[in-house]
Motif scaffolding. Structure first.
Motif, PDB file in Angstrom:
ATOM      1  N   UNK A  54      90.298  69.284  64.528  1.00 27.63           N
ATOM      2  CA  UNK A  54      91.658  69.043  64.053  1.00 27.63           C
ATOM      3  C   UNK A  54      92.687  69.532  65.068  1.00 27.63           C
ATOM      4  N   UNK A  55      93.908  68.983  64.936  1.00 26.81           N
ATOM      5  CA  UNK A  55      95.023  69.428  65.765  1.00 26.81           C
ATOM      6  C   UNK A  55      95.701  70.619  65.089  1.00 26.81           C
ATOM      7  N   UNK A  56      96.777  71.144  65.633  1.00 26.28           N
ATOM      8  CA  UNK A  56      97.418  72.324  65.032  1.00 26.28           C
ATOM      9  C   UNK A  56      97.965  72.106  63.628  1.00 26.28           C
ATOM     10  N   UNK A  57      98.039  70.843  63.169  1.00 28.14           N
ATOM     11  CA  UNK A  57      98.500  70.578  61.800  1.00 28.14           C
ATOM     12  C   UNK A  57      97.343  70.155  60.889  1.00 28.14           C
ATOM     13  N   UNK A  58      96.116  70.455  61.318  1.00 25.53           N
ATOM     14  CA  UNK A  58      94.889  70.200  60.558  1.00 25.53           C
ATOM     15  C   UNK A  58      94.588  68.714  60.361  1.00 25.53           C
ATOM     16  N   UNK A 110      97.584  71.923  54.110  1.00 25.77           N
ATOM     17  CA  UNK A 110      97.412  70.471  54.188  1.00 25.77           C
ATOM     18  C   UNK A 110      98.217  69.765  53.109  1.00 25.77           C
ATOM     19  N   UNK A 111      98.198  70.308  51.893  1.00 18.98           N
ATOM     20  CA  UNK A 111      98.966  69.708  50.795  1.00 18.98           C
ATOM     21  C   UNK A 111     100.455  69.722  51.123  1.00 18.98           C
ATOM     22  N   UNK A 112     100.945  70.855  51.610  1.00 21.27           N
ATOM     23  CA  UNK A 112     102.367  70.970  51.945  1.00 21.27           C
ATOM     24  C   UNK A 112     102.732  70.039  53.099  1.00 21.27           C
TER      25      UNK A 112
END
Length: 392
Positions: free
Chosen positions: A259-263, A301-303
């Motif tokens: 994953x990247x830094x934002x998952x 991830x939800x946010x």
């Protein structure tokens, strides 16, 4: 104006999948979003308490549809057998295909029974609550005869299982086999308390050698030593679902989604990977799978998905470890507080205070799910402080 419903599919209803789905439902309640949660079982498994089930304790029975009540989330009971990341579809065995605009991959991990010969055939694991119940029944029968139980693996799961079994069944002879010193990740004082607790419970330790073969009534070690056992519990090593790798999603050598830094998946950005299924890197190193790290990835991830749907920017994920809570039966525990990279700090708890702390940690996920339907709950103890500030 685009009025197309945004379809979000969450694969896996463990700790991370449940939190991700429920938090998403709250975060997107004013948007045109449809959330589907897919899981093979309708029962929620408290993996933090599997050693208690194995020792013969009865725990609360949580049904996933009841936990989701009032969220608007559609629950689909079935096995996800394939992902087509280009067509953005998930195949669920016996139920057909589920299209998605965003996919949260939360399939987690299970005990690896493939590396050492004989494990799959002759050892028990804590991967399934039904097998844990069956194992508990075997323990009760064995205790009456004064039998022997061998727990393989000196990590936190092995330690908790061995101490729980020894305390619940004092007539059993319990042996813990570990390639390293049990509690090696802890500080010296916390580890000393751990040793004292295992001595008090009469747990025999065999350390420094790896198990090379599991037999129906014994395990063989690397130096040729044979340790007889009436029951063998395997807690060493984990493996993840091959689903992502089989779908052509970029994974690392362990099968975790890169994953990247934002998952987001580096190969398929519509996929967010969380928990044990994600290869998450922080400035201090790779995050290893625990509930402590999994819940924050799920909440993040939800946010992040909700923020993107509203056109808002998303900051990189930050995480640091805070503690290593270990139960030592029902009457004792040890809590090692840690640095962001999970190395031990000076501070630790033992005894009654540690037992209370550990119970609070183990019991928190289900109430968190319920509360998350009505408010945004904090599930992260540390973002890593200076160790992760560079990516803020």
């Amino acid at each position: 104006m685009n009025t197309t419903t945004h379809r979000i599919v969450v694969l896996g209803a463990g700790y991370t999948g449940m939190l991700a789905a429920i938090r998403l439902a709250r975060r997107t309640r004013k948007l045109d979003v449809r959330i589907t949660l897919v899981n093979p079982s309708a029962r929620f498994t408290e993996r933090l308490r599997m050693h208690q089930i194995a020792a013969g304790q009865e725990l609360a029975n949580h049904h996933i549809p009841e936990l989701l009540d009032g969220t608007g989330i559609e629950f689909v009971q079935g096995w996800a057998t394939a992902i087509d990341p280009d067509a953005q579809r998930v195949h669920v065995d016996g139920l057909g295909e589920l299209p998605y605009d965003a996919l949260v991959y939360a399939l987690g991990s299970t005990t690896d029974t493939t590396v050492v010969p004989g494990v799959a055939d002759h050892a028990w694991t804590l991967a399934d609550p039904r097998l844990a119940h069956e194992f508990a029944g075997k323990l009760t029968e064995l205790a009456a005869a004064g039998g022997t139980v061998t727990v393989c693996g000196g990590g936190l799961t092995g330690i908790e299982a061995a101490t729980e079994i020894a305390e619940s069944h004092p007539d059993l002879r319990v042996t813990l086999i570990s390639a390293t010193e049990p509690g090696a990740m802890m500080g010296e004082k916390a580890r000393a308390h751990l040793k004292k607790a295992m001595d008090r419970l009469g747990i025999v330790r065999a350390t420094g050698l790896r198990v090379t073969k599991v037999l129906p009534d014994a395990v063989e070690l690397a130096d040729g030593t044979r340790i007889d056992a009436d029951l063998i519990l395997w807690t060493s090593g984990v493996r993840v679902s091959p689903l992502a790798a089989e779908a052509g999603i970029a994974t690392d050598e362990r099968g975790l989604i890169v994953v990247d830094p934002t998952l987001k998946s580096v190969s398929h950005p519509m996929i967010h990977a969380v928990g044990d299924a994600a290869a998450v890197r922080q400035p201090w190193g790779l995050v290893h799978g625990t509930c402590q790290s999994g819940l924050p990835t799920a909440a993040y991830a939800a946010d992040a998905i909700a923020a993107e749907l509203r056109g808002k920017p998303v900051r990189p994920f930050r995480f640091g470890y805070f503690h290593q809570p270990v139960s030592l039966g029902r009457r004792d525990a040890v809590i090692q507080f840690t640095n962001a990279d999970d190395t031990p700090r000076r501070f630790y708890l033992t005894g009654w205070a540690a037992r209370t702390y550990k119970e609070m940690v183990s019991s928190s996920p289900v109430p968190t799910f319920k509360a998350s339907k009505k408010m945004t709950m904090s599930v992260q103890l540390s973002k890593g402080g200076t160790a992760t500030r560079a990516i803020a």
